[in-house]
Every structure is written in structure tokens, then in C-alpha cells.
Design a protein around this motif. Structure first.
Motif, PDB file in Angstrom:
ATOM      1  N   ASN A   1       0.820  -1.207   0.000  1.00 50.99           N
ATOM      2  CA  ASN A   1       0.000   0.000   0.000  1.00 50.99           C
ATOM      3  C   ASN A   1       0.857   1.261   0.000  1.00 50.99           C
ATOM      4  O   ASN A   1       0.418   2.329  -0.379  1.00 50.99           O
ATOM      5  CB  ASN A   1      -0.933   0.007   1.212  1.00 50.99           C
ATOM      6  N   GLY A   2       2.099   1.070   0.449  1.00 45.03           N
ATOM      7  CA  GLY A   2       3.047   2.184   0.420  1.00 45.03           C
ATOM      8  C   GLY A   2       3.831   2.227  -0.871  1.00 45.03           C
ATOM      9  O   GLY A   2       4.993   2.607  -0.885  1.00 45.03           O
ATOM     10  N   ASN A   3       3.214   1.745  -1.946  1.00 46.42           N
ATOM     11  CA  ASN A   3       3.750   1.798  -3.309  1.00 46.42           C
ATOM     12  C   ASN A   3       4.907   0.837  -3.559  1.00 46.42           C
ATOM     13  O   ASN A   3       5.727   1.066  -4.445  1.00 46.42           O
ATOM     14  CB  ASN A   3       4.205   3.228  -3.677  1.00 46.42           C
ATOM     15  N   VAL A   4       4.984  -0.250  -2.803  1.00 46.21           N
ATOM     16  CA  VAL A   4       5.927  -1.308  -3.141  1.00 46.21           C
ATOM     17  C   VAL A   4       5.277  -2.169  -4.224  1.00 46.21           C
ATOM     18  O   VAL A   4       4.148  -2.626  -4.073  1.00 46.21           O
ATOM     19  CB  VAL A   4       6.280  -2.170  -1.898  1.00 46.21           C
ATOM     20  N   ALA A   5       5.987  -2.369  -5.339  1.00 45.73           N
ATOM     21  CA  ALA A   5       5.357  -2.981  -6.518  1.00 45.73           C
ATOM     22  C   ALA A   5       5.063  -4.466  -6.351  1.00 45.73           C
ATOM     23  O   ALA A   5       4.083  -4.977  -6.866  1.00 45.73           O
ATOM     24  CB  ALA A   5       6.257  -2.772  -7.741  1.00 45.73           C
ATOM     25  N   ARG A   6       5.917  -5.190  -5.657  1.00 48.12           N
ATOM     26  CA  ARG A   6       5.771  -6.650  -5.572  1.00 48.12           C
ATOM     27  C   ARG A   6       4.554  -7.026  -4.734  1.00 48.12           C
ATOM     28  O   ARG A   6       4.265  -6.402  -3.722  1.00 48.12           O
ATOM     29  CB  ARG A   6       7.024  -7.278  -4.964  1.00 48.12           C
ATOM     30  N   GLN A   7       3.879  -8.083  -5.122  1.00 49.49           N
ATOM     31  CA  GLN A   7       2.721  -8.562  -4.377  1.00 49.49           C
ATOM     32  C   GLN A   7       3.113  -9.791  -3.573  1.00 49.49           C
ATOM     33  O   GLN A   7       3.658 -10.746  -4.117  1.00 49.49           O
ATOM     34  CB  GLN A   7       1.567  -8.886  -5.324  1.00 49.49           C
ATOM     35  N   PHE A   8       2.825  -9.791  -2.292  1.00 53.08           N
ATOM     36  CA  PHE A   8       3.207 -10.892  -1.424  1.00 53.08           C
ATOM     37  C   PHE A   8       2.153 -11.995  -1.483  1.00 53.08           C
ATOM     38  O   PHE A   8       0.955 -11.728  -1.431  1.00 53.08           O
ATOM     39  CB  PHE A   8       3.349 -10.388   0.016  1.00 53.08           C
ATOM     40  N   LYS A   9       2.622 -13.245  -1.590  1.00 54.11           N
ATOM     41  CA  LYS A   9       1.717 -14.390  -1.658  1.00 54.11           C
ATOM     42  C   LYS A   9       1.961 -15.298  -0.465  1.00 54.11           C
ATOM     43  O   LYS A   9       3.076 -15.766  -0.247  1.00 54.11           O
ATOM     44  CB  LYS A   9       1.942 -15.177  -2.959  1.00 54.11           C
ATOM     45  N   LEU A  10       0.907 -15.534   0.295  1.00 49.84           N
ATOM     46  CA  LEU A  10       0.977 -16.417   1.455  1.00 49.84           C
ATOM     47  C   LEU A  10       0.056 -17.606   1.232  1.00 49.84           C
ATOM     48  O   LEU A  10      -1.106 -17.442   0.855  1.00 49.84           O
ATOM     49  CB  LEU A  10       0.562 -15.668   2.729  1.00 49.84           C
ATOM     50  N   SER A  11       0.589 -18.800   1.494  1.00 56.13           N
ATOM     51  CA  SER A  11      -0.217 -20.021   1.407  1.00 56.13           C
ATOM     52  C   SER A  11      -0.059 -20.787   2.710  1.00 56.13           C
ATOM     53  O   SER A  11       1.069 -21.063   3.146  1.00 56.13           O
ATOM     54  CB  SER A  11       0.246 -20.882   0.220  1.00 56.13           C
ATOM     55  N   ILE A  12      -1.196 -21.112   3.337  1.00 56.96           N
ATOM     56  CA  ILE A  12      -1.185 -21.881   4.587  1.00 56.96           C
ATOM     57  C   ILE A  12      -2.066 -23.113   4.399  1.00 56.96           C
ATOM     58  O   ILE A  12      -3.226 -23.004   4.003  1.00 56.96           O
ATOM     59  CB  ILE A  12      -1.698 -21.052   5.776  1.00 56.96           C
ATOM     60  N   PHE A  13      -1.492 -24.291   4.664  1.00 53.75           N
ATOM     61  CA  PHE A  13      -2.276 -25.527   4.575  1.00 53.75           C
ATOM     62  C   PHE A  13      -1.987 -26.387   5.808  1.00 53.75           C
ATOM     63  O   PHE A  13      -0.820 -26.590   6.168  1.00 53.75           O
ATOM     64  CB  PHE A  13      -1.921 -26.317   3.314  1.00 53.75           C
ATOM     65  N   PRO A  14      -3.022 -26.928   6.442  1.00 49.67           N
ATOM     66  CA  PRO A  14      -4.438 -26.651   6.159  1.00 49.67           C
ATOM     67  C   PRO A  14      -4.807 -25.237   6.582  1.00 49.67           C
ATOM     68  O   PRO A  14      -4.193 -24.684   7.497  1.00 49.67           O
ATOM     69  CB  PRO A  14      -5.161 -27.699   6.999  1.00 49.67           C
ATOM     70  N   PRO A  15      -5.799 -24.639   5.900  1.00 42.40           N
ATOM     71  CA  PRO A  15      -6.198 -23.265   6.245  1.00 42.40           C
ATOM     72  C   PRO A  15      -6.650 -23.189   7.698  1.00 42.40           C
ATOM     73  O   PRO A  15      -7.180 -24.150   8.253  1.00 42.40           O
ATOM     74  CB  PRO A  15      -7.360 -22.981   5.285  1.00 42.40           C
ATOM     75  N   GLU A  16      -6.426 -22.033   8.287  1.00 45.33           N
ATOM     76  CA  GLU A  16      -6.857 -21.836   9.672  1.00 45.33           C
ATOM     77  C   GLU A  16      -8.381 -21.772   9.732  1.00 45.33           C
ATOM     78  O   GLU A  16      -9.026 -21.174   8.874  1.00 45.33           O
ATOM     79  CB  GLU A  16      -6.261 -20.537  10.218  1.00 45.33           C
ATOM     80  N   ALA A  17      -8.932 -22.372  10.738  1.00 46.34           N
ATOM     81  CA  ALA A  17     -10.406 -22.382  10.885  1.00 46.34           C
ATOM     82  C   ALA A  17     -10.903 -20.999  11.263  1.00 46.34           C
ATOM     83  O   ALA A  17     -10.203 -20.212  11.861  1.00 46.34           O
ATOM     84  CB  ALA A  17     -10.793 -23.396  11.953  1.00 46.34           C
TER      85      ALA A  17
END
Length: 893
Positions: free
Chosen positions: A877-893
Motif C-alpha cells: 500500500n506504500g507503493n511497493v510494486a511486488r505482491q506478497f503471496k501467502l499459502s497456509i495448509f491446512p487453512p486456519e479455521a
């Protein structure tokens, strides 16, 4: 397709005349004359492809050249095979059989030369061969130089026009039901059914709503067992015991996992009501918390599976949506340059709202855009005008096929056969880029340029991806393609075009209940195509003694493993004597017949065997470039001196292979070898690595403490491999007896160019990580199956200066102390089965390059992963171009 055939035959003749001239001694003069003629053809074909489709006479001329080249190739290869067979027979056998039937090669080659002369002298030719000289054709290594393009993208992003569709379908998923809800997305090929399903499947809110999400490809030809196993692997490891279960038992297991929990199951590409009924036995009809999405071309199926709701009919894109998708595909932004607005709008309109058509056309247009929009305007106009030729058919499906044909004809000539080769793989198959590129090389589709064959093949694949004809599924850390896939319609085109009378390039063997194998198969009927693929009923096919004297490739990728009956194994080398490619990995051989070693032209061989050794006779396969051996044994004794095979480039096995070294070394032995894996400690010697001095990838498996202590093999010799980039060390001893490594060699003893290091089951203490941190070139570090053990890891300053990928799997680590200073270039962190890890260092969020975090079955670390995501999102949101991707398995309830 003639130029690749000419190039391949020229190289083949060169190798024969240099290394095996004795096999051609009866026709040496004719073969040398043929070689000169081929060089003339090569000079002509260098420029001919630019116009061959537009000129009937030129097309016919190229067809005649190709047929003459294939005939010459078959004659010479058959002669070499027969000569070798005769040499291998005993004296008495040769005496009673009389003289070998190979003395006619001179006559046969002379016959081909006469056909070539006829081509030269044909007054109807539009080419004056008289003025083409051998010198003109002597060396064209600089033609079609491949420029490295931008890295291929994993295309998941440009999803246009599906927001309203996705919203409606998600409402269906959220709705409460009294029983299992099945939703069917129906539409014609290329309309975007799979794209829409994947958009929903990966929606963060859906991920939160459905902790268990499973995606399986069904496709036209499937086995229930494969589908059930694909579902089961999301819940448990697939042991041999599980795989050996019947369909019914596997269905019961799937049912037990799905009958109570909340889940989303996507079954992509279901073809018929009958197919659905076969799979229904594994689904819990009484579980109202479960949801199933089906994609299909059949409207009838939608009503069959859910009479209350019926199918969800996918609409075509509007003109505005079509324009937006085309803009994104070509320019990566939602607008056309002003100079191309009119042409772009017209092209988008003519795609008739078909997303696949727009994506494919976008792949053409992106190559027609160099940044100079005024210069590109005329070429875009040409593409727009060409639609008139291809879009006359009233049927939308036919128009889509014609758009694919247009894209195919816009391909550079050197990419056409590579594209058609995708027809060799099953529908919806995720193709290994390593396998694909090595197959291309073995087939002669890749010619030596200014870089290695492997690099050229990788560039070809990236170009096909950037043209939107192939989709990258997974990428390696360096941006290179790891796996790829092709759309069903594009695969159908490949099969049709490659199997046409114009090409005869490949044929898929299929079984139908009504007509049996198509085309028909028997020892008396000749299979005339150059390449054969079959992906089901393989054992039945081989048992019928198929016969193809001109078949050069035989591949099968069935989804289930099986054992080839002893009596049928010889049917493969017996029926296809001139094979260059043999890949039957899921079919296990319990022995290797002697006639297997008569396949002298093999360049690519993948075998699954229940053997503990490969015999010395393997060296007779002197053309082998890629050899892959899968075995259920932990060790594999190589009686054959494969390092003495001058053409070998890649050797891979899952066992610990002990290499043999003969006293006599052939000229150039080992120079081309790039991959050895996995080999035993005993094979890690100065002699081995002196032969394989250009090695790039190495795997070592065994009791590693003996290697590191220089009791068996020599780690110092391994360290002298100046070109080695990838090293995998698998410790068998720890799994067997609990023995752990006491330490690692000092950093200076590792190969100097090492970029990728994998350690498995080494059970090192975390303090030894400082040595790995000192490796200057290290970019990828994979720590698998308790590679390190201990509850605390405190990272040291000054290390891992170039590390981009870090994988930590199955460890007892609890506390990890580190900051952004310790991993200044980290891009991707993957934690797998780190169940005790309390938290990931949140300070890693301060690493600017850190863009991806995968947390798999490491539940305690999930909260810290969320904190890292929050911190990275603030940066974005502060204009950093890269998009962060988070994957958690199993997803939290």
C-alpha cells in the motif's frame, strides 16, 4: 518439417562416418554423395519455410524432399542395425544363415540419390538447385539465433469477464443444502470453464470457507483409481499398500475422508454422464457441507448431476471484455496505443467472445509489437485481414480451430514441430519441462546454436509460452519453466495437424470398445507414422506385436503402473527396430531382453525395472543421450561403463548407482555428461569426476559420513567440479540406523559455482548452517527430512548473501532467531511439516525481495506467517510494486 529431418540426418551421418565407419563400408561412396546432396537441401530449406504454405508447388517440393530424406534415413539406420546384429551373432550362426542381407544398401542409397536427382532436374521446380553449392550450406549455425525473451509467466492473472459468473457460483457454494451440492459449469471449448473454476478455487474467501479444497483433472480418458488416488493424496501419503487397493476400496477410503468435513472438490473436464456415474461412488451424498464443481462441455451432464439447479451455462465475452482481455494479453495494461486502437478493436470483435481465441491471437500480436506503434500498424492490419480467410465458418468451434491454425502458421518454422510434439502427451497432462526438452533434443528438433542444446530447447519452450500456445504451470526459482500444460483444443489441433497426410509426424493409438485399437494393430499391419503414443491399454497393445519399421518414437504415459509380461517385452524392440525414443516408465520390466541392445539409434530411454544392475551390454546403445532408470532397489550396479558413452548427456536414477570404469577410454568420453544422479559414494572418485568434468547436476546417495570423512569416495574431488551448479546429498544411513553427520566440509571444499544444494536426512546440528551460509553462489537451499535437527537455530550475520529460496522440511526446530540482515535476498520461504516451529521470524518481512511464503502442516507458525503478510501488505500500500503471496495448509479455521 523437412529442415529438421535434413539436419538430423546430416549429424547422424557425421557421427557414423567418424565413429562407426566400419558399419557403412559397403556404401561409403554413396553415403558421402548423399551427405553432399543433403547440404544442398539444407541451403534451400533455410529460406523456403517463409513461403511454403502459400505456394502449392513449393509445398509439394518440400514434401518430396522430406520423403526422400526419411527414406534415406530408414535405409541407413536399418543397415546399421542389421550390420550390428550380424556382428553380434556367432560364427556358426552366420555360416548356416549365409551372407547377411545388407549388401543391397549401396543399391538402395543409389535409388534415393536418383529420386533426389529427379527433384533437381524437375523443370516444374521453382528453385534453381544448380546455383546452390555445398559451400552455401556448409555452416548455418547462426541462422535462427534464439534471443532470450522475457521470462514466461504462470498465466493465472488476465481473467476478464467472469466477475458476475464467479459471484453467482460463489453464492451457490455458500448456500445451505440438505445434501451434497454439485454445480456444473458448461460451455464450449475455449470459453474459459477451467479459468472460472480456478478463479473461484483460489479466491481467499473460498479458501477460508472451505479448509479442504481438492482439484482433480478427469479428462476424456481416465481411470477411477487414478482419480480416487488424486483425492486421497490430499489427505494422506500414498503408500504401495494404498495404491494396491481395488477401486471399490479406494472409493470407500475417499468416502471416509469426505463424509463429515467441509470440502470443495473441483472435477475438471468431465465428459459424460457415464463418467460421472463411475466417480459418484466415492462422494458422500449425505454430506450437506460438501460442494463439488464440475466443468464439462455437455449440457446434459449438468441436468444429470443436479436436476434441481441444472447446469451453469458460461456466456461469451462482450466486445468490451474482449478488448480488455486482448489489451492485457498484449500490452499488460487496459488500453491500446492510439495508433492501434482501430485494428485492436476489430481483432477483438472477430474473436467472437471466445477467451481462448483472444489469448491465442494475443500471442501472435505480442510478437508484432516492438514498441514502435506506427511501424507495427501495418503488421496488425495484416493479421486483421487474415481473419477473413480463417473465420468463414459459421460454427464457433470451427472458427476457434481456424484461429489456432492461423497462430500455428504465424510460428517461426523451427517452433512448429516442437509445438506439434505436445500431441504426444495425454490430455490435461502436466508436462515436465526437463522431460519435454530432452525429448525434443533426442528427436532432432533442436539444432546446435550459439548456446547448448538444452538452453536452446528451453528458449523454444519459453517462446511457445510467450505466444500463449502453452501455459506454464510451475516455474523454477530462476524463472525457467518447471512444468507446463496445453489446452485440450490446442492438443487436438496438434494431433490433427501432426497426423495429417501433409505431415505424418505422430499418431496417437486409442482403444474403442466398438472398433478396438485405432489405427488397427497387428504383426501383419504396418504402423507408418514416425512417432507413436499410447496412454491406456498399453500391455494389450504390446501383446499384439505391433510393427512399425519406420517408427522412431514410442512413448506411453499411463496413469497406473503395471508389469510387462515376460513374453511380451521383446515385442517392443522386435517391432520398432529403429527407435530413437522409448519412454515406457510406468510399465515395469522384470528383465531386459538381448534384442533391447539392438536398438542402436536410441537417444532417449526411460525404463522402470525390477533389477539391481544394468549389464555391460548397455554400452552397445552408443547413441544414448538421456538415460533414466527407475528401480525398486535401493542400489543399482552399473556393469556398463556409461561414462565411456560419447553421446551421453543425462543419467538419472532413484537408486544409488555404482558406476563402472573400463580401462580403455573412448575419445570424448564423458565430455557431454551434464547430469549424474543419484550415484553411490564409491563413485565419487577423481577418475569419475575427471571423465565427467563438465557435470552441472549431481546427486549422491549413501552413508554420507563416509564421503565427508574421505573414507569412501572423495569430497575434495567433488569440489573440483568447476561447472557443477546443482548438488543433492541424500543420507541413507540416518534413516536406517539413526546415525547423524558430525559436520560439513569447509565452504572452500564445495564446488565453486554451486547454486542449488539439497540435503536430506543428514541430521546436522543447526550450528553447521554457518558453513552453508558461506557458499558465495548459493541461491537455493532445500533442507529435507530432518536435514538439520535441534530445537534452536540462531542465524549468523554475513551469510546467505545470495540465497533466494529456502525450503525447510520435517524438522524438530522450535525457535528460529533471524532478521532481514541474515537473508538479504530471500524471495521464497517454504516450511513443510515443521510442526514444532513456534514462529517464523517476523523481521523477514523487512527483506524487500521476500514475496512468497508457503506454510504446509506447520500450524504453530501460521500466526507469525499472517503477521508477515500484514507487514508486507502495508509495504504494498506504500507503493511497493511486488505482491506478497501467502499459502497456509491446512487453512486456519
Amino acid at each position: 518439417m523437412a529442415d529438421a529431418a535434413v539436419e538430423f540426418l546430416l549429424e547422424n551421418l557425421k557421427q557414423l562416418l567418424v565413429h562407426h565407419a566400419n558399419l557403412l563400408k559397403d556404401a561409403k561412396d554413396q553415403v558421402e554423395k548423399l551427405e553432399n546432396h543433403l547440404r544442398l537441401f539444407k541451403a534451400f530449406l533455410k529460406d523456403a519455410p517463409k513461403h511454403w504454405r502459400d505456394d502449392d508447388k513449393l509445398r509439394e517440393l518440400i514434401r518430396r524432399i522430406r520423403n526422400a530424406v526419411y527414406e534415406a534415413e530408414d535405409i541407413i539406420d536399418a543397415y546399421v542395425t542389421q550390420s550390428a546384429e550380424n556382428k553380434s551373432k556367432g560364427y556358426f550362426h552366420r555360416a548356416f544363415q549365409g551372407p547377411p542381407k545388407t549388401l543391397s544398401i549401396a543399391t538402395k542409397v543409389e535409388s534415393v540419390l536418383q529420386k533426389i536427382d529427379d527433384i533437381y532436374k524437375d523443370k516444374n521446380n521453382i528453385i534453381d538447385f544448380v546455383n546452390i553449392t555445398v559451400q552455401d550450406a556448409a555452416d548455418h549455425h547462426d541462422d535462427q539465433v534464439i534471443c532470450v525473451k522475457q521470462a514466461p509467466q504462470v498465466r493465472e492473472t488476465n481473467v476478464v469477464g467472469f466477475d458476475d459468473e464467479a459471484k453467482k457460483l460463489k453464492e451457490y457454494l455458500y448456500a445451505e443444502c440438505e445434501e451434497l451440492e454439485v454445480i456444473t459449469i458448461v460451455g464450449m471449448p475455449g470459453l474459459g470453464k477451467t479459468t472460472l473454476a480456478r478463479k473461484i478455487f483460489r479466491d481467499p474467501k473460498i479458501q477460508y470457507e472451505f479448509p479442504t479444497r481438492i482439484w482433480v483433472y478427469v479428462s476424456q480418458e481416465f481411470k477411477r483409481k487414478d482419480i480416487f488416488l488424486a483425492i486421497l493424496k490430499e489427505f494422506t501419503g500414498l503408500t504401495d499398500d494404498i495404491k494396491s487397493n481395488s477401486d471399490k476400496d479406494l472409493a470407500d477410503m475417499v468416502l471416509s475422508y469426505l463424509e463429515t468435513g467441509k470440502f470443495l472438490l473441483v472435477m475438471d473436464d468431465v465428459w459424460s454422464c457415464e463418467d460421472w456415474d463411475k466417480l459418484l461412488i466415492a462422494l458422500p451424498k449425505g454430506n450437506p457441507r460438501g460442494k463439488v464443481i464440475i466443468t464439462s462441455r455437455q449440457q446434459e451432464l449438468g441436468w444429470h448431476v443436479n436436476r434441481r439447479r441444472g447446469p451453469h451455462m458460461l456466456r461469451f465475452l462482450t466486445l468490451e471484455e474482449s478488448k480488455l482481455l486482448l489489451q492485457l494479453e498484449v500490452f499488460q495494461e487496459p488500453k491500446f496505443p492510439r495508433e492501434l486502437e482501430a485494428e485492436g478493436s476489430l481483432i477483438a470483435e472477430r474473436c467472437d467472445g471466445l477467451p481462448l481465441a483472444i489469448v491465442v491471437i494475443g500471442g501472435i500480436l505480442v510478437k508484432k509489437f516492438s514498441g514502435d506503434t506506427s511501424a507495427m500498424k501495418s503488421t496488425w492490419q495484416d493479421v486483421s485481414k487474415s481473419f477473413d480467410t480463417y473465420l468463414k465458418d459459421a460454427d464457433a468451434g470451427k472458427r476457434m480451430e481456424n484461429i489456432i491454425l492461423l497462430s500455428y502458421e504465424k510460428l517461426p518454422y523451427h517452433l512448429r514441430e516442437c509445438f506439434l510434439y505436445f500431441g504426444m502427451f495425454p490430455e490435461d497432462y502436466e508436462i515436465s519441462a526437463w522431460k519435454l526438452t530432452r525429448l525434443w533434443i533426442a528427436e532432432g528438433l533442436i539444432q546446435q546454436k550459439n548456446v547448448s542444446l538444452e538452453e536452446t530447447a528451453e528458449n523454444y519452450l519459453e517462446e511457445l509460452i510467450n505466444r500463449n500456445l502453452v501455459r506454464a504451470v510451475k516455474l523454477k526459482f530462476n524463472g525457467k519453466v518447471k512444468t507446463c500444460r496445453i489446452h485440450d483444443m490446442l492438443r487436438d489441433f496438434c494431433l490433427t495437424e501432426a497426423g495429417s497426410s501433409r505431415e505424418g509426424f505422430l499418431q496417437e493409438i486409442k482403444m474403442s470398445k466398438a472398433e478396438g485399437f485405432q489405427p488397427s494393430v497387428s504383426a501383419s499391419s504396418e504402423l507408418g507414422f514416425r512417432r507413436l503414443c499410447i496412454h491406456s491399454n498399453v500391455l494389450d497393445f504390446v501383446s499384439r506385436k505391433p510393427y512399425g519399421p519406420s517408427v522412431r518414437s514410442f512413448v506411453c504415459f499411463p496413469r497406473d503402473e503395471s508389469i510387462m509380461p515376460l513374453g511380451d517385452i521383446s515385442h517392443i524392440p522386435g517391432g520398432f527396430k529403429l527407435l530413437r525414443v522409448l519412454d515406457v516408465e510406468p510399465i515395469k520390466f522384470t528383465r531386459l531382453p538381448s534384442d533391447m541392445y539392438h536398438l542402436l539409434h536410441l537417444r532417449y530411454l526411460v525404463l522402470s525395472v525390477s533389477l539391481k544392475f544394468l549389464p555391460s551390454t548397455f554400452t552397445k546403445l552408443w547413441n544414448i543421450q538421456t538415460l533414466v532408470v527407475r528401480t525398486d532397489s535401493q542400489t543399482l550396479a552399473m556393469k556398463a561403463d556409461i561414462l565411456n558413452m560419447t553421446q551421453l548427456r543425462h543419467f538419472k536414477t532413484n537408486a544409488s548407482a555404482t558406476l563402472a570404469l573400463e580401462g580403455k577410454t573412448s575419445k570424448g568420453a564423458g565430455e557431454k555428461i551434464q547430469t549424474l544422479g543419484t550415484i553411490s559414494l564409491e563413485s565419487c572418485t577423481a577418475d569419475v569426476f575427471d571423465r565427467a568434468r563438465n557435470l552441472k547436476c549431481l546427486g549422491v546417495r549413501g552413508k554420507l559420513s563416509l564421503l565427508l570423512d574421505d573414507k569412501t569416495g572423495s569430497f575434495e574431488s567433488l569440489g573440483n567440479l568447476s561447472n557443477l551448479e546443482k548438488l543433492k546429498l541424500l543420507n541413507d544411513a540416518f534413516l536406517a540406523s539413526g546415525m547423524q553427520l558430525r559436520g560439513l566440509p569447509q565452504a572452500y571444499k564445495f564446488p565453486p559455482k554451486l547454486r542449488i544444494l539439497t540435503l536430506s536426512a543428514t541430521a546436522l546440528e543447526w550450528r553447521h548452517m554457518s558453513i552453508l551460509g558461506s557458499l558465495d553462489k548459493l541461491e537455493v537451499l532445500k533442507l529435507k527430512d530432518k536435514a538439520f535437527q535441534g530445537e534452536i537455530w540462531e542465524a549468523n550475520y554475513g551469510g546467505f548473501r545470495h540465497l533466494e529460496i529456502l525450503h525447510i522440511g520435517r524438522t524438530d526446530l522450535k525457535i528460529w532467531l533471524a532478521s532481514h540482515h541474515h537473508f538479504p535476498r530471500l524471495k521464497h520461504l517454504e516450511l513443510k511439516n515443521c510442526k514444532d516451529l513456534q514462529q517464523i521470524p517476523v523481521e523477514l518481512a523487512e527483506v524487500p525481495s521476500f514475496v512468497k511464503l508457503d506454510v504446509f502442516r506447520s500450524e504453530r507458525a501460521a500466526a507469525s506467517a499472517r503477521k508477515i503478510e500484514e507487514a508486507k501488505t502495508k509495504e504494498i500500500n506504500g507503493n511497493v510494486a511486488r505482491q506478497f503471496k501467502l499459502s497456509i495448509f491446512p487453512p486456519e479455521a
